[in-house]
Structures are given as C-alpha cells and as structure tokens.
Design an enzyme around this catalytic site. Structure first.
Site, PDB file in Angstrom:
ATOM      1  N   GLY A  11       0.838  -1.209   0.000  1.00 57.12           N
ATOM      2  CA  GLY A  11       0.000   0.000   0.000  1.00 57.12           C
ATOM      3  C   GLY A  11       0.867   1.252   0.000  1.00 57.12           C
ATOM      4  N   ASP A 152      -0.721   2.972   8.459  1.00 51.85           N
ATOM      5  CA  ASP A 152      -1.382   2.363   9.614  1.00 51.85           C
ATOM      6  C   ASP A 152      -0.580   2.439  10.916  1.00 51.85           C
ATOM      7  OD1 ASP A 152      -3.297   1.608   7.752  1.00 51.85           O
ATOM      8  OD2 ASP A 152      -2.391  -0.342   7.418  1.00 51.85           O
ATOM      9  N   GLY A 195      -6.566   1.447   8.867  1.00 49.29           N
ATOM     10  CA  GLY A 195      -5.627   0.933   9.872  1.00 49.29           C
ATOM     11  C   GLY A 195      -5.500  -0.584   9.858  1.00 49.29           C
ATOM     12  N   HIS A 284     -10.060   6.316   0.863  1.00 49.47           N
ATOM     13  CA  HIS A 284      -8.705   6.530   0.354  1.00 49.47           C
ATOM     14  C   HIS A 284      -8.186   7.959   0.460  1.00 49.47           C
ATOM     15  CE1 HIS A 284      -9.232   2.440  -0.951  1.00 49.47           C
ATOM     16  NE2 HIS A 284      -7.933   2.397  -1.112  1.00 49.47           N
TER      17      HIS A 284
END
Ligand code: ADP
Length: 366
Positions: A11, A152, A195, A284
């Site tokens: 990510g 996160d 998260g 997002h």
C-alpha cells in the site's frame, strides 16, 4: 561502483517519495549508482524499462508529493519461486546486488525471503543456462534493507511508520469538517478510519479530535458496550454538546471477534438515542495528499540510514529494517520485527487483548 536498487511496495503512503529521494541521493553521494524499480516487485520480475537508473535531478520535487511516484503493486509472481528467479536474473543482468524496499510487513517479508533464497536462485540460473558462473560470481550476496512505509503505523519496534502522521493529519482535518456540520444540525456521526488490524489511527484521531467514543481492534469494548456508549453520548448531550462523534477503526470487532460496523453503531445511536446519525467512511483520502513535515523528515533520515546500512552489511549481517525509537533513527533485525508485528495479530486472534495492547507498546530492543 555498487548499484543500489530502491522500490516501494504494498500500500502507498505519503513520504514514500521522500524515502526514494533520500536513497537515490545518498547512494550517489556515497559513490554508488542508484536504480529505481518501478511498480514494486512487478518491476523486479518484469525488468526492462521498469528498472531505471536514477540521477540526482530525477528525484527533484519528490519530497512534498503524496503517493509513490515510482509506483507500487501487489505482485503475485513474486510470491512464487519462478517470479523470484526472474527477479534475480534481472538484478544480475543490471548489476544490482542491494535493494532498499519501502513497504509494509508483507513486502519486507518477501524481501527477506528473496535474500535467503538468493544463492539457490543464482545456482538454478546457472544450471539452467540463463546465466554463466562468471556472470553470477560477483553477486554472491544480496543485501536487503527495509523501510516501513504504511499509513497504519502497524509495525512493531518502531514508533512511527513513514506516512502515519500525514494520514492522521488528514483524518483530523476531515473529522473537524464533519464536526462543523454535525454541530449545525445537532447530528451524530460515525466515522470509519483505516488501519487494517491496527487501531493507532483511530485512537490517535479520537484523542486529537475529542471524539465521544472509539473502537479499536486491540481493545474491543466490554460486553454491554452498546448501553455504555449510549449513556456516555447521552451524558455529553445533556452537558450541551451539539454533536456526537464516534470513531471506528476498519478492523473493529467485539470481544468475540465479531465485526463491529459503522452502520451497526449508527443504528444504535438512531434507535436508542433518537439521534439523527450519519456514517462517513473516510476511505482513500486518508492515503493521499502531500506528506506532512514529520514524514518528510523521517523518510529523509531513514533513507540516508538505509544506504549506510547497505554499505555496512557483511554476508553475515541479517537484513535490517530502519526504525525510529525515542526520536533516534536505528537499525533493527527485519525478521524479528516482522515476527513481533505478527504476534500482535496472533494475540488478537487468540482474544488475548491485554497482550495485544502490551505488544503494541512494547519497547523492542535487539
Ligand atoms: P504490505 O507490504 O503493505 O504489507 P502486501 O502484504 O500486499 O503489502 O505485500 C506486497 C507485495 O509483497 C505482495 O504483492 C508480494 O509481491 C510481496 N510479498 C508479500 N509477502 C510475500 C511473501 N511471503 N513472499 C514473497 N513475496 C511477498
């Protein structure tokens, strides 16, 4: 001249570009050549144009830009040995024997696996005639250095991951905006934040915005939380509060690991308190946007340290991950750090929530 590759994987997170910039420029500064691997492990497996030499000016302007400019991907091929064989061949072809990877625990696990397999990959490439012994001889060891890029803040052994503070900033600002409209209409809002299995973003956002209630995976609410939450919110209302905000981590669940959803909380507030309640899933937008001061600073110092770690490595050195602890940039054992991170998920899965909380806070020294 050593050739050092840099890539971003998994990510994306704000600050990844700062890390790439620092690795590129520090590599050049230390007399090495720098290569960007585009699109994460996909670039390593495909090679060709996806592996590109980087010059000082190629990363100009990178510091402030969100996302990752060299791209990222989830790459199934790299999960398989044939994909890692292709990746090894591409690296030897380009003369690259060190990789700095900025990504989450998945990406870093893949990187260490690649390092451990490296001698056998080269052997197979020689046996199948893809490369000659003379070609592989100078590349007997692969150096891997990890940088943790994740919004996160879910990696153990480091106080912050690259991107978490930028994301927190955006969440706080979004919650502030919701506050305004909530207060105007005297509404309730349930705000879902990202998260994955980690409650850091939700918890920090909750403290920073003064929310009424928060749900995080590591410390699920006690049995009877429905009434407790409603009582707290009713009390706040009686004190004159015109809006109610509940923050819920995307990984929230109860003590039996049943998912708690934003809609479920909304329905409770609507039915029990007769509160006009809406759900906002921030989605997002939390990943995007420019990197905040902290992530520019962290990614720069950690990128510099990553190149130093590459140059210090001996064949015996286990792969390091660059961390920050009590404001100091440090090196930790990559696989131990990943294992510690996984132990938090394991504690949650075993419903040992005290242990999960303790592990999140753990002071981890090698
Ligand atoms: P993150 O790095 O954010 O945790 P992922 O877990 O999706 O994200 O991992 C990103 C990529 O890293 C995967 O698509 C895959 O290419 C590679 N990867 C992850 N885990 C492994 C593994 N155990 N072995 C080899 N490659 C892996």
């Amino acid at each position: 001249k050593r050739r050092i590759g840099v890539m971003t994987s998994g990510g994306d997170s704000p600050g990844m570009n700062g890390a790439v910039r620092a690795v590129v420029r520090m590599s050049i500064h230390m007399g090495c050549e720098s290569y960007a691997i585009y699109e994460g492990y996909e670039g390593l497996v495909q090679g060709g144009d996806l592996i590109k030499e980087m010059h000082w000016e190629d990363v100009r302007g990178y510091l402030s830009r969100g996302g990752t400019l060299i791209g990222t991907a989830r790459c199934m091929a790299f999960m398989e040995r044939w994909g890692r064989l292709k990746a090894a061949k591409n690296m030897v072809d380009r003369g690259i024997d060190a990789l700095v990877i900025c990504g989450g625990d998945g990406s870093l696990t893949g990187a260490d696996k690649f390092r451990a397999e490296w001698p056998s990959l080269l052997k197979e490439l020689v046996e199948t005639g893809e490369l000659t012994q003379a070609e592989v001889d100078p590349f007997q060891h692969l150096n891997i250095v990890g940088l943790v890029g994740s919004i996160d803040n879910d990696m153990s052994g480091t106080d912050a991951t690259i991107g978490c503070y930028s994301s927190l900033e955006r969440i706080c600002s979004a919650v502030d905006d919701v506050f305004d409209t909530a207060a105007s209409h005297q509404r309730g809002f349930v705000i879902e934040v990202m998260g994955r299995h980690c409650g850091w973003l939700a918890l920090m956002a909750s403290i920073a915005t003064g929310s009424d209630f928060v749900f995080i995976p590591e410390k699920p609410p006690r049995v009877g939380w429905e009434d407790q939450m409603c009582d707290i919110i009713a009390t706040h209302r009686k004190r004159g509060k015109r809006r109610s905000i509940v923050i819920i981590a995307e990984g929230a669940h109860d003590r039996e690991l049943n998912k708690i959803t934003a809609n479920q909380v909304k329905d409770l507030l609507t039915q029990k308190l007769n509160l006009d309640t809406r759900v906002t899933v921030l989605g997002h937008t939390q990943r995007g946007g420019h990197a905040c001061f902290y992530d520019r600073w962290l990614s720069t110092l950690q990128g510099v340290e990553a190149v130093k770690a590459v140059l210090d490595a001996t064949p015996e050195t286990p792969s390091p991950v660059i961390t920050i602890r009590e404001n100091k940039i440090e090196r930790s054992n990559l696989m131990e750090t990943v294992a510690l991170t996984k132990s938090v998920s394991a504690a949650i899965a075993a419903k040992d929530f005290d242990k999960a909380m303790q592990l999140r806070d753990v002071e981890f020294k090698e």
